[in-house]
Write an enzyme that holds these catalytic residues in place. Structure first.
Site, PDB file in Angstrom:
ATOM      1  CG  ASP A 285      -2.221   0.819   0.863  1.00  0.00           C
ATOM      2  OD1 ASP A 285      -2.165   1.667  -0.061  1.00  0.00           O
ATOM      3  OD2 ASP A 285      -3.258   0.646   1.529  1.00  0.00           O
TER       4      ASP A 285
HETATM    5  C1  BGC Z   1      -4.974   3.156  -0.169  1.00  0.00           C
HETATM    6  C2  BGC Z   1      -5.098   2.072  -1.221  1.00  0.00           C
HETATM    7  C3  BGC Z   1      -4.858   2.643  -2.591  1.00  0.00           C
HETATM    8  C4  BGC Z   1      -3.512   3.330  -2.620  1.00  0.00           C
HETATM    9  C5  BGC Z   1      -3.156   3.919  -3.977  1.00  0.00           C
HETATM   10  C6  BGC Z   1      -3.717   3.974  -0.334  1.00  0.00           C
HETATM   11  O1  BGC Z   1      -3.701   5.078   0.487  1.00  0.00           O
HETATM   12  O2  BGC Z   1      -5.010   2.563   1.105  1.00  0.00           O
HETATM   13  O3  BGC Z   1      -6.360   1.465  -1.141  1.00  0.00           O
HETATM   14  O4  BGC Z   1      -4.940   1.649  -3.561  1.00  0.00           O
HETATM   15  O5  BGC Z   1      -3.505   4.370  -1.663  1.00  0.00           O
HETATM   16  O6  BGC Z   1      -3.899   5.008  -4.283  1.00  0.00           O
END
Ligand code: BGC
Length: 744
Positions: A285
């Site tokens: 993440d």
């Molecule tokens: C979120 C994810 C997301 C990623 C990319 C993160 O802050 O938890 O769900 O896919 O950002 O945007």
């Protein structure tokens, strides 16, 4: 007690054989190995680095020109770069200027639509119709894939049981089975039959695992899950996605058993890859590898990189710890190069499978992009999908659909009525308010000529003043009916949007109370991303429609339901509590030693509250319609089966109302006696059927071993002989009941 171990063994053996067979025969594997042989260590590390937008944060926080990095072969994938022109320009740098011309992957959070915005995932799940979810995700795949993007960070498969948590809106709700079904169709819809197709894109099962269990619903917070709960509740949707060959998995920000998921070798490498044979990419993440330092488990970026790669996390999303440290770590023998090679191989394999080595611009088709984005067919589908996702919670005296021949004037109240931004919800792709139909627009469009429409905002989302309220009350007083469009703004749910209150924001609630004093009938149209405490509303407001965030065509869909063009049939995928004090609350809690039953509830020493009963306001699976359905008793074709056998359970459902409608028929099972405490019921299957007014339909479910097994004390999946109860009904509270026996 017969164990199903033999069966499990055969399944595992088969998959190993198949896996081995593919590994040898697959020509892509050879291409991947040939390419890896040509790569420098720095180029390999580059494949593991994902950048966002066109700027990268360097080792000391400075901004780096991404194009230079790409030309040097130091980037493997990008997120947040989309649109044919942009993607082509950035891809060109990799193809024309990097030494090995390895194409980049372009990913984006296409959560509920790309340009045409569909209802938020919690709403999609409310349809209880996998084909509706498939339709939405397929269109999203078509739109994004014509616009340069070949990788979506969806579906979110976190089980959501705490309404305070903002990401409830991105979830398919509280139940492992329902989330698994919706997750599976999402993966199938995005990925298509094969990656050869131009509109097949990679899906991501996220956030593996347990993120939804953050305590007190507070974002990114402590998670403490027992092994049993982890495996029974949180893991099944991820297993289902892996079995559906999801292309990528994103470990969660949070910890399991004290170990942050980005460093969790046991769950990422050992379970996901080795036990489940997941073949795809794992992507961290956002900055999550670097955040191992904040978790207090990594000393610095290098340590974080070691832990991430050891755990089996292939791609470092934006953090830069792999990019800054991995090459040196390999040279110093702190990370075996074989570990890096394996991660690189998985990424390259997907690039080959997607056909990017043959055509790096495969997903850039400006003609198709123009045709596809927000096409009238996509908009029409968005309207249909939204209608299927709206839950009718209350409808006293059949106030809905509105009987316009008796209504001369309508007051529409609430700032959400005219909002074109909130109605498309959080994380809405590249959707724009410019393209959105608000509730007010839609009502203006369909209200019969001659009917007076009095619109007043009455309140901001979180702020009001006397003159706004007065104007609304005046408008309401001179109208025959009030449509109050209230709830949360889109920013009030989603990531980093936990709330400590789950009521309608106070400013709007005050407005609603004033409106109710007028004595005029009120239809409450809700927009929100989580279950709300609607106890006051349920007591005082005759009709309540839960629309969640219904998307680009949301206004039209809502009007279709208000004015009777569409009969609602959606059901809640998550429990609505009576108050925050009941949270966490889920329908399938364990049996306990001192249950509060109708007989025992008045006693002191039973499981209950002093000030409120245990029942939720609206149970899981609940939702009304403009018609009515009656259920026959359950017919079982056998009253006793042996372990391994199946039986059929059927009911006859009659549409006893005046209009055609759809019913979501739900099958729950309870194991009455087992070696560990079992839930009072578990959803095992469901079917959505259309039934014409006056018609009856027979619905049958096959109950198999799969529905009866559970983890014993040693966490082995087994079936134990004994009595099982079967419930088939319209929600988790109202059902028919039967029982059967399982014998050795
Ligand atoms: C979120 C994810 C997301 C990623 C990319 C993160 O802050 O938890 O769900 O896919 O950002 O945007």
């Amino acid at each position: 007690m017969k164990k199903l171990k033999d069966f499990a063994f055969i399944v595992v053996l088969n998959s190993v054989v198949l896996f081995g067979f593919h590994a040898q025969e697959n020509p892509i594997d050879k291409k991947v190995q040939d390419l890896i042989a040509k790569m420098t260590l720095e180029e390999k590390v580059g494949q593991l680095f994902q950048v966002s937008g066109e700027e990268v944060t360097g080792p000391r926080g400075e901004k780096i020109n991404i194009t230079e990095y790409i030309k040097a072969g130091k980037v493997g994938s990008c997120l947040n770069i989309y649109g044919t022109k942009n993607v082509m320009r950035v891809q060109k740098a990799a193809i024309e200027s990097s030494r090995l011309k390895i194409p980049l992957l372009f990913g984006l959070d296409v959560i509920h639509g790309y340009k045409t915005v569909f209802p938020a995932p919690i709403a999609l799940a409310s349809s209880w119709d996998p084909e509706i979810v498939r339709k939405a995700q397929k269109i999203a795949a078509k739109e994004m894939s014509s616009s340069g993007v070949m990788w979506t960070f969806t579906p979110m498969l976190d089980i959501a049981r705490d309404p305070r948590w903002g990401r409830v809106v991105e979830s398919f709700g509280e139940d492992p089975y329902l989330v698994s079904v919706m997750g599976r169709v999402s993966v199938e819809a995005f990925q298509g039959e094969s990656f050869d197709k131009k509109d097949s894109v990679m899906a991501t099962a996220k956030h593996y695992v347990g993120y939804g269990a953050v305590q007190a619903g507070r974002e990114y917070y402590t998670v403490d899950i027992s092994k049993r709960t982890l495996w029974e509740i949180y893991m099944p949707p991820f297993k289902a996605a892996v079995d559906t060959h999801v292309a990528s998995v994103m470990p969660a920000f949070t910890t399991v058993n004290g170990v942050p998921m980005s460093a969790n070798k046991e769950l990422v490498n050992d379970v996901l890859r080795e036990k489940w044979r997941f073949q795809g990419i794992t992507v961290s993440d956002w900055n999550a590898i670097h955040e191992l330092i904040n978790h207090g488990v990594a000393e610095n970026g290098a340590d974080a990189a070691v832990q991430g790669i050891n755990a089996g996390v292939d791609i470092d999303m934006v953090g830069g710890d792999y990019m800054n440290n991995l090459a040196a770590l390999v040279k110093d023998n702190k990370v075996p190069v074989a570990l890096v090679d394996k991660a690189v191989a998985r990424i390259l394999k997907k690039k080959f499978e997607l056909g990017l080595f043959d055509n790096p611009y495969k997903y850039c088709d400006s003609e198709k992009e123009k045709e596809e984005l927000l096409s009238s067919a996509n908009r029409e589908a968005a309207r249909e999908i939204a209608r299927e996702s709206i839950v009718l919670l209350k409808n006293d005296n059949n106030i809905l659909p509105l009987k316009m021949k008796d209504i001369k004037s309508v007051a529409v109240v609430g700032s959400l009525a005219e909002s074109k931004r909130d109605i498309i919800g959080p994380w809405c792709g590249i959707g724009s308010e410019k393209d959105t139909i608000s509730v007010l627009d839609a009502i203006k469009d369909v209200i019969p000529r001659g009917t007076v429409l009095n619109y007043q905002k009455g309140s901001e989302i979180e702020d009001n003043n006397e003159s706004l309220v007065n104007a609304a009350v005046n408008a309401a007083s001179k109208s025959d009916i009030i449509i109050a469009v209230l709830g949360e703004s889109s920013e009030m749910s989603g990531e980093a949007a936990s709330r400590s209150s789950i009521e309608i924001p106070e400013a709007q609630k005050t407005l609603l109370k004033w409106l109710s004093i007028t004595g005029k009938p009120i239809v409450l149209v809700l927009m929100n991303g989580r279950p709300l405490d609607l106890s006051w509303e349920d007591k005082h407001i005759p009709a309540i429609l839960e629309t969640w965030f219904p998307g680009t065509e949301g206004g039209n869909a809502i009007a279709d339901i208000l004015f009777g063009k569409h009969n609602p049939s959606a059901k809640l995928p998550i429990t609505f509590p009576k108050s925050l004090g009941q949270v966490p609350i889920a329908y399938n809690h364990l049996m306990c030693g001192r249950p509060a039953t109708t007989e025992t509830v008045t006693q002191k020493y039973v499981s209950k509250y002093l000030d409120i009963d245990n029942e939720p306001l609206y149970p899981f699976g609940y939702g009304l319609t403009y018609t009515a359905f009656s259920y026959s008793p359950i017919y079982l074709d056998k009253k006793e089966i042996k372990i391994g056998e199946s039986l059929a359970a059927s009911v006859v459902i009659k549409n006893t109302g005046k209009v055609d409608g759809k019913e979501v028929v739900q099958l729950y099972i309870r194991d009455m006696l087992a070696s560990v405490a079992r839930p009072i019921m578990d959803l095992k299957d469901f079917k959505k059927v259309s039934i014409k007014s006056g018609d009856s339909v027979k619905i049958s479910f096959t109950i198999t071993s799969d529905h009866l097994k559970f983890y014993n004390k040693d966490m082995e999946e087994i079936i134990e002989p004994g009595t099982f109860e079967v419930y088939i009904g319209t929600n988790s509270r109202d059902y028919q009941k039967e029982s059967f026996k399982v014998v050795k």
